[in-house]
Design a protein around this motif. Structure first.
Motif, PDB file in Angstrom:
ATOM      1  N   VAL A  60      -2.610   4.738  -1.883  1.00 36.66           N
ATOM      2  CA  VAL A  60      -2.035   4.514  -0.555  1.00 36.66           C
ATOM      3  C   VAL A  60      -1.389   5.845  -0.171  1.00 36.66           C
ATOM      4  CG1 VAL A  60      -0.308   3.229   0.758  1.00 36.66           C
ATOM      5  CG2 VAL A  60      -1.471   2.136  -1.191  1.00 36.66           C
ATOM      6  N   GLN A  87      -2.192   0.247   3.099  1.00 37.23           N
ATOM      7  CA  GLN A  87      -3.203  -0.058   2.081  1.00 37.23           C
ATOM      8  C   GLN A  87      -4.011   1.166   1.650  1.00 37.23           C
ATOM      9  OE1 GLN A  87      -5.162  -3.368   4.043  1.00 37.23           O
ATOM     10  NE2 GLN A  87      -4.124  -4.766   2.628  1.00 37.23           N
ATOM     11  N   GLN A  88      -4.495   1.077   0.452  1.00 35.24           N
ATOM     12  CA  GLN A  88      -5.405   2.090  -0.103  1.00 35.24           C
ATOM     13  C   GLN A  88      -6.616   2.237   0.824  1.00 35.24           C
ATOM     14  OE1 GLN A  88      -6.756   0.530  -3.808  1.00 35.24           O
ATOM     15  NE2 GLN A  88      -8.439   1.970  -4.032  1.00 35.24           N
ATOM     16  N   THR A 115       2.508  -3.147   6.270  1.00 34.29           N
ATOM     17  CA  THR A 115       1.819  -3.071   4.977  1.00 34.29           C
ATOM     18  C   THR A 115       0.788  -1.945   5.018  1.00 34.29           C
ATOM     19  OG1 THR A 115       2.167  -5.408   4.562  1.00 34.29           O
ATOM     20  CG2 THR A 115       0.403  -4.356   3.328  1.00 34.29           C
ATOM     21  N   MET A 166      -6.727  -4.147  -4.583  1.00 36.87           N
ATOM     22  CA  MET A 166      -6.466  -3.037  -3.670  1.00 36.87           C
ATOM     23  C   MET A 166      -4.999  -2.601  -3.762  1.00 36.87           C
ATOM     24  SD  MET A 166      -6.834  -2.384   0.374  1.00 36.87           S
ATOM     25  CE  MET A 166      -8.501  -2.852   0.396  1.00 36.87           C
ATOM     26  N   LYS A 167      -4.773  -1.299  -3.865  1.00 35.04           N
ATOM     27  CA  LYS A 167      -3.387  -0.809  -3.940  1.00 35.04           C
ATOM     28  C   LYS A 167      -2.712  -0.967  -2.571  1.00 35.04           C
ATOM     29  CE  LYS A 167      -4.729   2.221  -7.607  1.00 35.04           C
ATOM     30  NZ  LYS A 167      -5.731   3.260  -7.774  1.00 35.04           N
ATOM     31  N   THR A 168      -1.465  -1.397  -2.614  1.00 23.76           N
ATOM     32  CA  THR A 168      -0.780  -1.760  -1.370  1.00 23.76           C
ATOM     33  C   THR A 168       0.698  -1.399  -1.472  1.00 23.76           C
ATOM     34  OG1 THR A 168      -2.260  -3.660  -1.197  1.00 23.76           O
ATOM     35  CG2 THR A 168      -0.291  -3.748   0.148  1.00 23.76           C
ATOM     36  N   GLU A 177       4.061  -2.625   0.560  1.00 23.44           N
ATOM     37  CA  GLU A 177       4.515  -3.588   1.563  1.00 23.44           C
ATOM     38  C   GLU A 177       5.990  -3.377   1.890  1.00 23.44           C
ATOM     39  OE1 GLU A 177       4.346  -8.361   1.563  1.00 23.44           O
ATOM     40  OE2 GLU A 177       6.078  -7.448   0.579  1.00 23.44           O
ATOM     41  N   ASP A 204      -2.506  -2.283  -8.380  1.00 22.99           N
ATOM     42  CA  ASP A 204      -3.836  -2.729  -8.784  1.00 22.99           C
ATOM     43  C   ASP A 204      -3.962  -2.783 -10.309  1.00 22.99           C
ATOM     44  OD1 ASP A 204      -6.124  -3.779  -7.855  1.00 22.99           O
ATOM     45  OD2 ASP A 204      -7.123  -1.884  -7.372  1.00 22.99           O
TER      46      ASP A 204
END
Ligand SMILES: Nc1ncnc2c1ncn2[C@@H]1O[C@H](COP(=O)(O)OP(=O)(O)OP(=O)(O)O)[C@@H](O)[C@H]1O
Length: 244
Positions: free
Chosen positions: A189, A27-28, A25, A1-3, A5, A65
Motif C-alpha cells: 500500500v 489498498q495495495q 481505506t 490484499m494488503k490494506t 484502514e 496479508d
C-alpha cells in the motif's frame, strides 16, 4: 490484499482539531497521493499510522496479508516511512550506515530472498564511491533523502508512507525514484503526500484530499486532466471562500 484502514479517526492538538471522524481505506495495487493545505495534518496522519503519535479515538488497522487480517496492533515492520527530513545518523559514513542497516535487517532481507550489497544501495541512490565514504552529516539534503528512500524501499514494507519525498532530489534522481515507487505498488500500500500537483498526476492512481478534518477521494475525473487540477484547487479552497 494488503490494506490500510482509517476508521472514525479523531485527533486534536489542544483546541486544534485535525481529524474528526475521518475514514478511508487504502489498498495495495494503487499509489495514493495525499493532498491538503499546509497544516491540515498530513504528517500527523503518517506519524499516527507509523506509531510515533497517539490518536484520540477511532482506529488505524493494517492487513499485511499474513493471515491475521486487519489488526490495530501491527508490528513496526508493517509500515515504512520516508520522512521529509531524513533521520540518519550524522556521524556514520554512508557505507557504515548501509552495512549497519543490512546487518540489523538481515533476517527480513533474507526472507525476501534479497542478496543486496552496500554497493547496490549507492547505485540505486545514484551516489558514487566518494559519497559512500563521506559522513552522513556532510551529505546534502537531497543525498540524504535519496539514501533514505532507497533503504525504505529495500525492505518492501506492506505499507509505505512517503512524506513529501521528492522535493529535494534532482530531476534525474526524481525520475528514477518515481519508477521505484511505482514498482512498489504491486506488493504494498503506497501513500505519499505532496504539494506538487504534477507529481501527483504523474504517478498516482488515486488522490485523497485531507480537508476539513476528513479524508475524501477525488473520484470521477481523469487524474491527468486540467479539470482534475481545478477540482483539487476548488475543493481545498472551500474554507477560504467560505471565510471570505
Ligand atoms: N506535536 C504537536 N503538538 C502540537 N501541534 C502540532 C504537533 N504536530 C503538529 N502540530 C500542528 O498540527 C497541524 C498539522 O501539522 P502537520 O505537520 O501534520 O501538517 P501538514 O499537513 O503535514 O503540513 P505541511 O503541508 O505544511 O507540511 C499544524 O498546525 C501543526 O502546528
Amino acid at each position: 490484499m494488503k490494506t490500510l484502514e482509517i476508521a472514525h479517526l479523531d485527533k486534536a492538538f489542544d483546541q486544534q482539531v485535525l481529524f474528526k471522524d475521518a475514514n478511508y481505506t487504502f489498498q495495495q495495487g494503487k499509489i495514493y497521493g495525499l493532498l491538503g493545505r499546509n497544516g491540515s495534518g498530513k504528517s500527523t496522519l503518517f506519524n499516527m499510522i507509523v506509531g510515533n503519535l497517539p490518536y484520540d479515538s477511532g482506529r488505524i488497522a493494517v492487513d499485511s496479508d499474513d493471515g491475521q487480517g486487519l489488526i490495530t496492533n501491527y508490528s513496526d515492520t508493517a509500515v515504512g516511512m520516508v520522512y521529509t527530513q531524513p533521520h540518519l545518523p550524522a556521524f556514520m559514513t554512508g557505507v557504515e550506515f548501509v552495512d549497519y542497516f543490512i546487518a540489523i535487517n538481515r533476517d527480513r532481507l533474507e526472507r525476501m530472498h534479497t542478496t543486496v550489497k552496500a554497493a547496490d544501495f549507492f547505485d540505486m541512490a545514484g551516489l558514487g564511491k566518494a559519497d559512500a565514504n563521506k559522513l552522513l552529516r556532510d551529505y546534502s539534503e537531497g543525498m540524504r533523502n535519496k539514501l533514505q528512500i532507497v533503504v525504505s524501499l529495500m525492505l518492501k514494507p506492506p505499507v509505505l508512507l512517503l512524506d513529501e519525498p521528492l522535493t529535494t532530489v534532482d530531476v534525474v534522481a526524481a525520475h528514477e525514484m518515481q519508477q521505484m515507487i511505482v514498482a512498489m505498488k504491486a506488493d504494498s500500500v503506497v501513500v505519499f503526500s505532496t504539494h506538487i500537483m504534477q507529481l501527483a498526476q504523474a504517478i498516482c492512481d488515486a488522490v485523497v484530499l485531507l480537508h476539513q478534518q476528513q479524508l475524501t477521494e477525488l473520484a470521477g475525473l481523469d487524474i491527468h486532466s486540467q479539470a482534475f487540477e481545478d477540482a483539487v484547487i476548488a475543493r481545498l479552497s472551500d474554507e477560504v471562500q467560505a471565510d471570505a
